[in-house]
Scaffold this motif. Structure first.
Motif, PDB file in Angstrom:
ATOM      1  N   GLU A   1      55.119  46.738  24.797  1.00  0.00           N
ATOM      2  CA  GLU A   1      56.128  47.620  25.384  1.00  0.00           C
ATOM      3  C   GLU A   1      55.792  49.081  25.114  1.00  0.00           C
ATOM      4  OE1 GLU A   1      57.085  45.067  23.159  1.00  0.00           O
ATOM      5  OE2 GLU A   1      57.427  43.676  24.823  1.00  0.00           O
TER       6      GLU A   1
ATOM      7  N   GLN B   1      45.919  55.112  28.107  1.00  0.00           N
ATOM      8  CA  GLN B   1      46.184  53.670  28.085  1.00  0.00           C
ATOM      9  C   GLN B   1      44.900  52.866  27.866  1.00  0.00           C
ATOM     10  OE1 GLN B   1      48.389  53.467  31.846  1.00  0.00           O
ATOM     11  NE2 GLN B   1      50.158  52.687  30.698  1.00  0.00           N
TER      12      GLN B   1
ATOM     13  N   ASP C   1      55.791  56.163  28.182  1.00  0.00           N
ATOM     14  CA  ASP C   1      55.165  57.446  28.524  1.00  0.00           C
ATOM     15  C   ASP C   1      55.323  58.480  27.419  1.00  0.00           C
ATOM     16  OD1 ASP C   1      53.654  58.813  30.635  1.00  0.00           O
ATOM     17  OD2 ASP C   1      55.348  60.206  30.625  1.00  0.00           O
TER      18      ASP C   1
ATOM     19  N   GLU D   1      52.869  50.320  24.637  1.00  0.00           N
ATOM     20  CA  GLU D   1      51.674  50.698  25.394  1.00  0.00           C
ATOM     21  C   GLU D   1      52.015  51.249  26.774  1.00  0.00           C
ATOM     22  OE1 GLU D   1      48.828  47.514  25.497  1.00  0.00           O
ATOM     23  OE2 GLU D   1      48.806  47.344  23.314  1.00  0.00           O
ATOM     24  N   GLN D   2      53.231  50.985  27.247  1.00  0.00           N
ATOM     25  CA  GLN D   2      53.683  51.477  28.551  1.00  0.00           C
ATOM     26  C   GLN D   2      54.639  52.666  28.419  1.00  0.00           C
ATOM     27  OE1 GLN D   2      52.221  50.173  31.240  1.00  0.00           O
ATOM     28  NE2 GLN D   2      51.125  48.881  29.781  1.00  0.00           N
TER      29      GLN D   2
END
Length: 123
Positions: free
Chosen positions: A74, A43, A79, A76-77
């Protein structure tokens, strides 16, 4: 050389300093080496990546990874995407090939996974 190293490397020629041109990657040998997944590390990398370059090179890899054309907050989060980026950036190693500056056309060989960025200006 991890693919991450390639993505973050720029030409060290005096004529290219400050221009931040991406180096072109030509590889003859790529291997995968497993590495422990660290979500926070991946991240933190996102803000430093040249996303269009990463998307472009991912398409040329032996396992032809498909990354989204645009990185949204969105994603970037997400998994699943972060794990794919980990595999692409930290587990993909270029063992043989070369990096070429798209500006000055200098070539930097990659031998046994190590890029030689110490080429003289005349090389």
């Amino acid at each position: 050389m991890k693919l991450l190293t390639y993505i973050l490397t720029v030409c060290n020629s005096a004529s290219c300093q400050g221009k931040d041109f991406p180096l072109e990657l030509k590889y003859t040998n790529i291997v995968t080496k497993e590495a422990e997944y660290d979500k926070e590390f991946v991240q933190k990398l996102l803000s430093r990546l040249n996303w269009p370059l990463l998307v472009s090179i991912a398409k040329t890899l032996p396992n032809a990874l498909t990354l989204p054309e645009e990185l949204t907050p969105e994603l970037e989060q997400n998994d699943e995407l972060l794990q794919l980026l980990h595999k692409t950036l930290l587990e993909t190693h270029v063992m043989e090939g070369e990096l070429m500056c798209t500006s000055c056309k200098r070539s930097f060989p990659i031998t046994k996974g190590i890029p030689n960025l110490m080429q003289s200006e005349n090389s």
